[in-house]
Design an enzyme around this catalytic site. Structure first.
Site, mmCIF file in Angstrom:
data_model
loop_
_atom_site.group_PDB
_atom_site.id
_atom_site.type_symbol
_atom_site.label_atom_id
_atom_site.label_comp_id
_atom_site.label_asym_id
_atom_site.label_seq_id
_atom_site.Cartn_x
_atom_site.Cartn_y
_atom_site.Cartn_z
ATOM 1 N N GLU A 1 8.493 -0.124 11.649
ATOM 2 C CA GLU A 1 9.553 0.892 11.635
ATOM 3 C C GLU A 1 8.849 2.211 11.885
ATOM 4 O O GLU A 1 8.212 2.753 10.988
ATOM 5 C CB GLU A 1 10.261 0.923 10.275
ATOM 6 C CG GLU A 1 10.988 -0.347 9.912
ATOM 7 C CD GLU A 1 12.219 -0.582 10.767
ATOM 8 O OE1 GLU A 1 12.750 0.388 11.350
ATOM 9 O OE2 GLU A 1 12.644 -1.743 10.863
ATOM 10 N N GLU B 1 7.701 13.896 17.891
ATOM 11 C CA GLU B 1 8.332 13.877 16.576
ATOM 12 C C GLU B 1 7.694 14.970 15.732
ATOM 13 O O GLU B 1 6.526 14.882 15.368
ATOM 14 C CB GLU B 1 8.129 12.503 15.920
ATOM 15 C CG GLU B 1 8.813 12.388 14.584
ATOM 16 C CD GLU B 1 8.670 11.007 13.945
ATOM 17 O OE1 GLU B 1 7.535 10.517 13.824
ATOM 18 O OE2 GLU B 1 9.708 10.433 13.579
ATOM 19 N N CYS C 1 12.657 9.652 9.991
ATOM 20 C CA CYS C 1 12.464 9.027 11.310
ATOM 21 C C CYS C 1 13.767 9.044 12.102
ATOM 22 O O CYS C 1 13.734 9.027 13.330
ATOM 23 C CB CYS C 1 11.928 7.620 11.155
ATOM 24 S SG CYS C 1 12.640 6.730 9.790
ATOM 25 N N LYS D 1 0.883 -1.179 0.000
ATOM 26 C CA LYS D 1 0.000 0.000 0.000
ATOM 27 C C LYS D 1 0.910 1.216 0.000
ATOM 28 O O LYS D 1 1.599 1.507 0.971
ATOM 29 C CB LYS D 1 -0.894 -0.031 1.236
ATOM 30 C CG LYS D 1 -2.246 0.656 1.050
ATOM 31 C CD LYS D 1 -2.182 2.146 0.817
ATOM 32 C CE LYS D 1 -2.062 2.908 2.125
ATOM 33 N NZ LYS D 1 -1.874 4.371 1.851
HETATM 34 P P1 NAI Z 1 0.984 7.742 8.766
HETATM 35 O O1 NAI Z 1 1.647 6.830 9.704
HETATM 36 O O2 NAI Z 1 -0.465 8.050 8.984
HETATM 37 O O3 NAI Z 1 1.116 7.154 7.270
HETATM 38 C C1 NAI Z 1 2.022 6.163 6.886
HETATM 39 C C2 NAI Z 1 1.295 5.127 6.034
HETATM 40 O O4 NAI Z 1 0.296 4.497 6.829
HETATM 41 C C3 NAI Z 1 0.563 5.701 4.818
HETATM 42 O O5 NAI Z 1 0.653 4.790 3.740
HETATM 43 C C4 NAI Z 1 -0.864 5.763 5.304
HETATM 44 O O6 NAI Z 1 -1.810 5.695 4.253
HETATM 45 C C5 NAI Z 1 -0.962 4.545 6.182
HETATM 46 N N1 NAI Z 1 -2.027 4.593 7.180
HETATM 47 C C6 NAI Z 1 -2.521 5.689 7.829
HETATM 48 N N2 NAI Z 1 -3.511 5.328 8.654
HETATM 49 C C7 NAI Z 1 -3.655 3.992 8.544
HETATM 50 C C8 NAI Z 1 -4.514 3.030 9.146
HETATM 51 N N3 NAI Z 1 -5.450 3.397 10.029
HETATM 52 N N4 NAI Z 1 -4.365 1.732 8.807
HETATM 53 C C9 NAI Z 1 -3.428 1.357 7.935
HETATM 54 N N5 NAI Z 1 -2.598 2.211 7.315
HETATM 55 C C10 NAI Z 1 -2.703 3.516 7.614
HETATM 56 O O7 NAI Z 1 1.810 9.079 8.703
HETATM 57 P P2 NAI Z 1 1.312 10.545 8.256
HETATM 58 O O8 NAI Z 1 -0.096 10.776 8.691
HETATM 59 O O9 NAI Z 1 1.611 10.694 6.828
HETATM 60 O O10 NAI Z 1 2.300 11.481 9.100
HETATM 61 C C11 NAI Z 1 2.014 11.809 10.449
HETATM 62 C C12 NAI Z 1 3.236 11.751 11.315
HETATM 63 O O11 NAI Z 1 3.743 10.435 11.326
HETATM 64 C C13 NAI Z 1 4.431 12.594 10.863
HETATM 65 O O12 NAI Z 1 4.355 13.902 11.315
HETATM 66 C C14 NAI Z 1 5.592 11.864 11.491
HETATM 67 O O13 NAI Z 1 5.738 12.271 12.827
HETATM 68 C C15 NAI Z 1 5.142 10.422 11.467
HETATM 69 N N6 NAI Z 1 5.739 9.686 10.327
HETATM 70 C C16 NAI Z 1 6.841 8.940 10.574
HETATM 71 C C17 NAI Z 1 7.451 8.273 9.541
HETATM 72 C C18 NAI Z 1 8.658 7.455 9.771
HETATM 73 O O14 NAI Z 1 9.312 7.054 8.833
HETATM 74 N N7 NAI Z 1 8.985 7.156 11.004
HETATM 75 C C19 NAI Z 1 6.973 8.366 8.154
HETATM 76 C C20 NAI Z 1 5.778 9.158 8.013
HETATM 77 C C21 NAI Z 1 5.214 9.785 9.075
#
Ligand code: NAI
Ligand code: MG
Length: 497
Positions: A261, A398, A296, A187
């Site tokens: 991760e 973060e 991250c 996804k």
């Molecule tokens: P997110 O964690 O919501 O999104 C990452 C992935 O998860 C995307 O593909 C999204 O569609 C999917 N996702 C979201 N909600 C889901 C659910 N309920 N079930 C299954 N999949 C789901 O991250 P977002 O909203 O883009 O960013 C928010 C915060 O997350 C950022 O400010 C940052 O702090 C953190 N983040 C950390 C990352 C890392 O590499 N550690 C990467 C992206 C965001």
């Protein structure tokens, strides 16, 4: 019913309508919905992708399940060779990929997008070369017994990736999952699916249908549906800690193994002997300012020894302010744009909070300009708050944006206690010429990865991942592939019969 269309990213021009990859075909979402993809550097819509939902996930999982028996029986080195051919094909067109990444993520082409494109080919090649290492063990139970283990693929893997390094992180799921003999439903992130679909276009020329499926859609729809699908035998997630918890809960229903991760608030500890330019450059690299700090592993808590606090920050201010913020596709830009309006507003909110925080001293940076070229996109300004306290929200959460907090210390034991006073434990950085101190600190810090005197990104071969709420499992390495994408089966034979 979805209409199969042979639209691939590479074939498009103008406002591209791109399909997603299910069972070897490029398709629309069953319900017909689309998601517009915005270029963060200009806020212009550049493409649309299908808004995949539960029905699409179901089709993709079924396709992956159907492809699994044959794919799992392909000799591992043959699977590895296919991954290496994909790596070569990606590398041959790496510039095209770099431009797609820069445009859709807002990451500057020279400092980020091109290295990511090249790094993605590297990841595919690295895991392709590891296929011969999917080895088992023999267990010495005595002369009358042969007991051995096999590393078997798990089945259909459901993987969910974020937007910050979308293609690299996508390849980090595709390469080890497929090399180990699994099939995959990936996804892509709704904010940056185009580069991943581009790689899938190339991969699809080499792979049997159904082995790799890439579904686009929102997290709450496609992502959630994938996490609860009974046909998925393994979940691998990269993204926020908040969503990581949802994935782990979903996995509990079917007792599905998970790799997570997640986020970080990684400490950088600078000793008094490291008040030097190379360390300042290292802090800038570790903070990932040139990826708008959307990483991250960003070293976002800077613990500076009191004796060098002001002199070090003066050098940091000087060097950081020389970085050029601008159009991600411009070769001279060091720093690009934040991914979307939501993240941009979130980052600005933290800057505002810091400006109001009693005792905080904004060394440089601040809120983005409201007029001029930078106001055309989501451009945030690198900002440093000096005299920060480790218990501020700015020092605990973060931010995922270019906001660095500098905290003073005098005793090593306090620096390490503050570094460890976090629910995260992903990366850490230690800066000193004194090897004894450096290794003492490296061993005492609660993190999955500690770098001494450098602030680089991950390399293929190094087991990368977090402790505490930064995650479970390791990626980027042979052990990561074996632990995350295979299970051990033991076979025990009585030789006395
Ligand atoms: P997110 O964690 O919501 O999104 C990452 C992935 O998860 C995307 O593909 C999204 O569609 C999917 N996702 C979201 N909600 C889901 C659910 N309920 N079930 C299954 N999949 C789901 O991250 P977002 O909203 O883009 O960013 C928010 C915060 O997350 C950022 O400010 C940052 O702090 C953190 N983040 C950390 C990352 C890392 O590499 N550690 C990467 C992206 C965001
Ligand atoms: Mg989210």
């Amino acid at each position: 019913m979805a209409v199969a269309m042979s639209r691939t990213v590479a074939e498009q021009g103008g406002l591209r309508r791109v399909g997603m990859l299910v069972d070897g075909a490029w398709v629309d979402a069953s319900a017909g919905g689309t998601i517009a993809i915005e270029a963060p550097g200009t806020r212009a819509a550049i493409a649309s992708v299908p808004r995949g939902e539960a029905e699409d996930i179901d089709r993709a999982v079924k396709a992956a399940a159907a492809a699994f028996p044959a794919w799992s029986k392909v000799p591992p080195r043959e699977r590895g060779r296919l991954l290496q051919k994909i790596a070569d094909a990606v590398e041959g067109r790496v510039e095209e990929l770099a431009r797609i990444i820069a445009e859709e993520t807002g990451n500057a082409i020279r400092t980020q997008a091109r290295p990511e494109a090249k790094g993605s080919a590297d990841i595919l090649r690295y895991f392709g070369g590891l296929a011969g290492e999917l080895k088992g063990e023999t267990i010495p139970l005595g002369e009358h017994v042969l007991s051995y283990t096999r590393r078997e693929p798990i089945g259909v893997v459901g993987a969910i990736i974020p937007w910050n390094a979308p293609v690299l992180l996508g390849c980090l799921k595709i390469a080890p999952a497929l090399c180990a003999g699994n099939t995959l439903v990936l996804k892509a992130a709704e904010d940056a699916p185009l580069g991943v679909l581009w790689v899938a276009t190339i991969a699809n020329e080499f792979l049997p249908k159904g082995v790799l499926n890439v579904v686009t859609g929102y997290g709450e729809e496609a992502g959630a549906a994938l996490s609860i699908h009974p046909g998925v035998r393994k979940l691998s997630f990269t993204g926020s800690t908040e969503v990581g918890k949802l994935i782990m809960r979903a996995a509990a229903d079917h007792i599905v193994p998970v790799s997570l991760e997640l986020g970080g608030k990684s400490p950088s500890i600078v000793y008094p002997d490291a008040d030097e330019n190379w360390a300042v450059d290292g802090i800038i690299a570790a903070m990932r300012f040139t990826r708008q700090s959307q990483s991250c592993t960003a070293g976002s808590r800077l613990f500076l020894h009191a004796n060098i606090f002001d002199s070090f920050l003066a050098k940091l201010a000087d060097k950081t302010q020389k970085l050029k913020i601008g159009d991600p596709l411009d070769e001279t830009s060091d720093i690009g744009a934040i991914i979307n309006a939501k993240q941009f507003n979130k980052v600005c909110g933290y800057v505002e909070e810091g400006m109001k925080q009693p005792g905080a001293r904004m060394l440089f940076g601040g809120l983005p300009p409201k007029t001029g070229p930078l106001s055309q996109g989501y451009y945030a300004i690198p900002t440093v708050f000096a005299d920060a306290a480790n218990d501020w929200r700015l020092a605990r959460e973060e931010i995922f944006g270019p906001v660095l907090v500098a905290i003073r210390w005098t005793e090593e034991v306090d620096a390490i206690a503050m570094a460890n006073d976090s629910h995260y434990g992903l990366a850490a950085y230690v800066w000193t010429h004194d090897i004894g101190r450096a290794l003492r600190a490296a061993h005492a810090i609660e993190a999955g990865w500690v770098q001494v005197n450098q602030g680089l990104g991950q390399s293929p071969g190094h087991s990368y991942g977090g402790v505490k709420q930064s995650g479970i499992g390791r990626e980027f390495s042979l052990e990561g592939m074996l632990d995350s994408f295979t299970h051990r089966k033991n076979v025990t034979v009585n030789l006395g019969v």
